[in-house]
Design a protein around this motif. Structure first.
Motif, mmCIF file in Angstrom:
data_model
loop_
_atom_site.group_PDB
_atom_site.id
_atom_site.type_symbol
_atom_site.label_atom_id
_atom_site.label_comp_id
_atom_site.label_asym_id
_atom_site.label_seq_id
_atom_site.Cartn_x
_atom_site.Cartn_y
_atom_site.Cartn_z
ATOM 1 N N UNK A 103 -2.110 -14.987 2.546
ATOM 2 C CA UNK A 103 -0.882 -14.246 2.205
ATOM 3 C C UNK A 103 -1.236 -12.898 1.576
ATOM 4 N N UNK A 104 -0.410 -11.920 1.835
ATOM 5 C CA UNK A 104 -0.599 -10.603 1.235
ATOM 6 C C UNK A 104 0.739 -10.056 0.769
ATOM 7 N N UNK A 105 0.662 -9.068 -0.110
ATOM 8 C CA UNK A 105 1.834 -8.332 -0.552
ATOM 9 C C UNK A 105 1.750 -6.937 0.042
ATOM 10 N N UNK A 106 2.857 -6.433 0.561
ATOM 11 C CA UNK A 106 2.901 -5.058 1.034
ATOM 12 C C UNK A 106 3.319 -4.183 -0.142
ATOM 13 N N UNK A 107 2.440 -3.266 -0.524
ATOM 14 C CA UNK A 107 2.679 -2.455 -1.714
ATOM 15 C C UNK A 107 3.129 -1.044 -1.364
ATOM 16 N N UNK A 108 3.823 -0.449 -2.308
ATOM 17 C CA UNK A 108 4.296 0.924 -2.196
ATOM 18 C C UNK A 108 3.318 1.808 -2.965
ATOM 19 N N UNK A 109 2.424 2.451 -2.243
ATOM 20 C CA UNK A 109 1.403 3.281 -2.880
ATOM 21 C C UNK A 109 1.979 4.411 -3.699
ATOM 22 N N UNK A 110 3.074 4.992 -3.236
ATOM 23 C CA UNK A 110 3.706 6.079 -3.988
ATOM 24 C C UNK A 110 4.208 5.578 -5.345
ATOM 25 N N UNK A 111 4.717 4.359 -5.385
ATOM 26 C CA UNK A 111 5.187 3.775 -6.653
ATOM 27 C C UNK A 111 4.012 3.537 -7.593
ATOM 28 N N UNK A 112 2.900 3.062 -7.052
ATOM 29 C CA UNK A 112 1.708 2.844 -7.875
ATOM 30 C C UNK A 112 1.268 4.170 -8.492
ATOM 31 N N UNK A 113 1.164 5.192 -7.653
ATOM 32 C CA UNK A 113 0.725 6.513 -8.136
ATOM 33 C C UNK A 113 1.700 7.081 -9.169
ATOM 34 N N UNK A 138 6.057 -3.301 -4.938
ATOM 35 C CA UNK A 138 6.148 -3.768 -3.559
ATOM 36 C C UNK A 138 7.072 -2.889 -2.726
ATOM 37 N N UNK A 139 6.810 -2.858 -1.430
ATOM 38 C CA UNK A 139 7.687 -2.168 -0.498
ATOM 39 C C UNK A 139 8.960 -2.995 -0.383
ATOM 40 N N UNK A 140 10.099 -2.332 -0.430
ATOM 41 C CA UNK A 140 11.367 -3.053 -0.276
ATOM 42 C C UNK A 140 11.496 -3.538 1.157
ATOM 43 N N UNK A 141 11.857 -4.790 1.309
ATOM 44 C CA UNK A 141 12.064 -5.314 2.656
ATOM 45 C C UNK A 141 13.476 -4.976 3.113
ATOM 46 N N UNK A 142 13.681 -5.044 4.412
ATOM 47 C CA UNK A 142 15.004 -4.748 4.962
ATOM 48 C C UNK A 142 16.036 -5.732 4.481
#
Length: 81
Positions: free
Chosen positions: A6-16, A73-77
């Motif tokens: 399993x993995x999490x899709x992350x929002x790199x812009x949010x991390x930065x 995390x990236x927001x899912x649809x």
């Protein structure tokens, strides 16, 4: 056949954005999270988008305190109205 990990899709812009708003140099955050600076850079610029749960938890903890466990995390649809 083995199931994919399993993995999490992350929002790199949010991390930065969070890292920079707290004044944490990228090398320091990488060290705190136990990941390499180059890996964190690739996450932030969007070259890498998936993290394993234990790595995500370490990064999340290194950025503490975050009010929301899914803030990176990236927001899912399914999350949009």
């Amino acid at each position: 056949m083995q199931a994919p990990r399993p993995t999490f899709e992350v929002d790199g812009a949010a991390i930065r954005k969070i890292r920079m708003s707290r004044g944490i140099p990228i090398a320091d955050l990488a060290r705190r999270a136990g990941i390499s600076r180059s890996y964190l850079t690739r996450l932030e610029i969007g070259v890498r988008r998936h993290m394993r749960p234990h790595t995500y938890a370490a990064l999340h903890e290194a950025l503490e305190p975050l009010p929301d466990n899914t803030q990176l995390l990236v927001e899912s649809e399914d999350d949009t109205p």
